[in-house]
Design a protein around this motif. Sequence first.
Motif, PDB file in Angstrom:
ATOM      1  N   PHE A 154       0.822  -1.202   0.000  1.00 49.72           N
ATOM      2  CA  PHE A 154       0.000   0.000   0.000  1.00 49.72           C
ATOM      3  C   PHE A 154       0.861   1.259   0.000  1.00 49.72           C
ATOM      4  CE2 PHE A 154      -4.016  -1.805   0.051  1.00 49.72           C
ATOM      5  CZ  PHE A 154      -4.143  -2.812   1.001  1.00 49.72           C
ATOM      6  N   GLY A 155       2.095   1.155   0.477  1.00 50.71           N
ATOM      7  CA  GLY A 155       2.951   2.341   0.525  1.00 50.71           C
ATOM      8  C   GLY A 155       3.577   2.673  -0.809  1.00 50.71           C
ATOM      9  N   SER A 156       4.155   1.655  -1.499  1.00 44.27           N
ATOM     10  CA  SER A 156       4.882   1.919  -2.745  1.00 44.27           C
ATOM     11  C   SER A 156       4.320   1.175  -3.936  1.00 44.27           C
ATOM     12  CB  SER A 156       6.358   1.534  -2.564  1.00 44.27           C
ATOM     13  OG  SER A 156       6.474   0.170  -2.184  1.00 44.27           O
ATOM     14  N   GLY A 157       3.216   0.481  -3.778  1.00 40.45           N
ATOM     15  CA  GLY A 157       2.600  -0.211  -4.894  1.00 40.45           C
ATOM     16  C   GLY A 157       2.927  -1.697  -4.871  1.00 40.45           C
ATOM     17  N   PHE A 158       1.972  -2.507  -5.316  1.00 37.06           N
ATOM     18  CA  PHE A 158       2.147  -3.954  -5.319  1.00 37.06           C
ATOM     19  C   PHE A 158       2.828  -4.398  -6.605  1.00 37.06           C
ATOM     20  CE2 PHE A 158       0.128  -5.611  -1.597  1.00 37.06           C
ATOM     21  CZ  PHE A 158      -0.793  -4.648  -1.206  1.00 37.06           C
ATOM     22  N   ALA A 159       4.038  -4.945  -6.456  1.00 40.40           N
ATOM     23  CA  ALA A 159       4.672  -5.621  -7.576  1.00 40.40           C
ATOM     24  C   ALA A 159       3.979  -6.964  -7.778  1.00 40.40           C
ATOM     25  CB  ALA A 159       6.162  -5.805  -7.300  1.00 40.40           C
TER      26      ALA A 159
ATOM     27  N   ALA B 227       9.918   7.144   1.094  1.00 43.20           N
ATOM     28  CA  ALA B 227      10.258   8.552   1.323  1.00 43.20           C
ATOM     29  C   ALA B 227      11.067   9.115   0.156  1.00 43.20           C
ATOM     30  CB  ALA B 227      11.044   8.685   2.635  1.00 43.20           C
ATOM     31  N   ARG B 228      12.036   8.337  -0.338  1.00 41.57           N
ATOM     32  CA  ARG B 228      12.835   8.821  -1.473  1.00 41.57           C
ATOM     33  C   ARG B 228      11.989   8.962  -2.727  1.00 41.57           C
ATOM     34  NH1 ARG B 228      16.650   5.715   1.322  1.00 41.57           N
ATOM     35  NH2 ARG B 228      16.004   3.793   0.261  1.00 41.57           N
ATOM     36  N   ALA B 229      11.094   8.010  -2.946  1.00 37.14           N
ATOM     37  CA  ALA B 229      10.193   8.137  -4.102  1.00 37.14           C
ATOM     38  C   ALA B 229       9.313   9.366  -3.973  1.00 37.14           C
ATOM     39  CB  ALA B 229       9.336   6.867  -4.228  1.00 37.14           C
TER      40      ALA B 229
ATOM     41  N   SER C  31      -2.495   1.975  -8.857  1.00 35.44           N
ATOM     42  CA  SER C  31      -2.453   2.868  -7.706  1.00 35.44           C
ATOM     43  C   SER C  31      -3.654   2.587  -6.809  1.00 35.44           C
ATOM     44  CB  SER C  31      -2.472   4.328  -8.164  1.00 35.44           C
ATOM     45  OG  SER C  31      -2.487   5.188  -7.061  1.00 35.44           O
ATOM     46  N   ILE C  32      -3.377   2.263  -5.524  1.00 34.51           N
ATOM     47  CA  ILE C  32      -4.437   1.928  -4.571  1.00 34.51           C
ATOM     48  C   ILE C  32      -4.532   3.057  -3.554  1.00 34.51           C
ATOM     49  CG2 ILE C  32      -5.248   0.222  -2.921  1.00 34.51           C
ATOM     50  CD1 ILE C  32      -3.507  -1.847  -4.337  1.00 34.51           C
TER      51      ILE C  32
END
Length: 393
Positions: free
Chosen positions: A61-66, A232-234, A126-127
């Motif tokens: 949920f934070g950076s997207g599901f691969a 955070a970097r993204a 994107s969720i």
Amino acid sequence: MKPGDAASSYSEIIRANIEALTTLRAATKRTAQAGMTEAYLALVEAKEHAGIERAVGAAGFGSGFAPELHARFIRLGAEQASYLSQFGATATASFVTDLEALRNGPRFGEVRDLRAHAVEAGYGSSIQVDPASWFTAASNRIDALRGLEEDVVQSIAESTGDLAASKARAVWLTVGIGLLLLVATGVISVLVLRSVVRPLGTVTTAIQKLSEGDTATQVPETGRGDEIGDVARATDIFREALIQQQAHQQEEQRRQQAEAERAKRLRELIEAFEGSVAKVVSTVTAASTELNTTAESLSATAEQAGQQAQAVSAAAEQASTNVQTVSSAASELATSVEDINRQVATTSRMAGMRARKPSVPTSVSRDSTRQPRRSARLSRSSPTSLKKPIFSP
């Protein structure tokens, strides 16, 4: 300790405890406690998979599901359902009722709804789910399972009083392992709260500010080496891109404003030019009208000059006729003068002869006198004959 390392250590502890419980289940297989031991082992497995699902879901949920992460997330949910079904098949009726109450309660329902969002969205999409919200909901669900686990442990502990001494140590070992699991779970929860939930909340706050257009706020936790640091970097990269986009929009607005000003000046120049052309056209029109009037005047003058030229031509013809008449009169005058000169010469000759001869007939003298008079009359009449043509041409 990083959240990833803490979770890994926690998983190792849980796995060791599960192996011990498996051994205990084999030891109590033929006793009255076999069913509850089997149920307790299934519940511990379900709770362990719930903890792993919490970490996987927070990352997704934070950076997207691969694709692999999404498949693992779905598999963990299915495995939990299988273990809970095993618990329901081996536990006593009271614990089965407690499990069904938890399944139908809000803590299980919230996780079920958030899990459904991830499953329906699929990987790579994107969720719109806050990672902190998922982590909190998953923790509440794990706490509910932990409460059920404590009841099961207490039930097993209460039922072990009638067991033989050889079985008492196994039961207390199970209780000790359960308590150890509870303590380890509490410690891991505190570590996760400090190292995951709070930093994730600050990153979430920065993301919300970026969504509102606030690019002045620095994104925290960019120096971390775990998944939160990646998020955070993204987010910081997104903030830099947003700053560049805003600068580009401002530059585009300035360019459009400059083009509008140039277009305005161009319209003013065109209007001024059209005004000048209108004045020139008006002046040319007036000059053309005046030139037309002058041309008409010149045409009338030319016509009058033509008429006068015709009159002059007629006068020239009349003058030529007069010249011819004068020429004829002059010729006659010359003839008359010659005639007069001849008569004068004759008269002089006759006068000389008369002087030499004393007696001159009277008739001759009379004729001589008559000739000069006629010549004089002819001489006096010659100027008059010049005024009127003697011969017509």
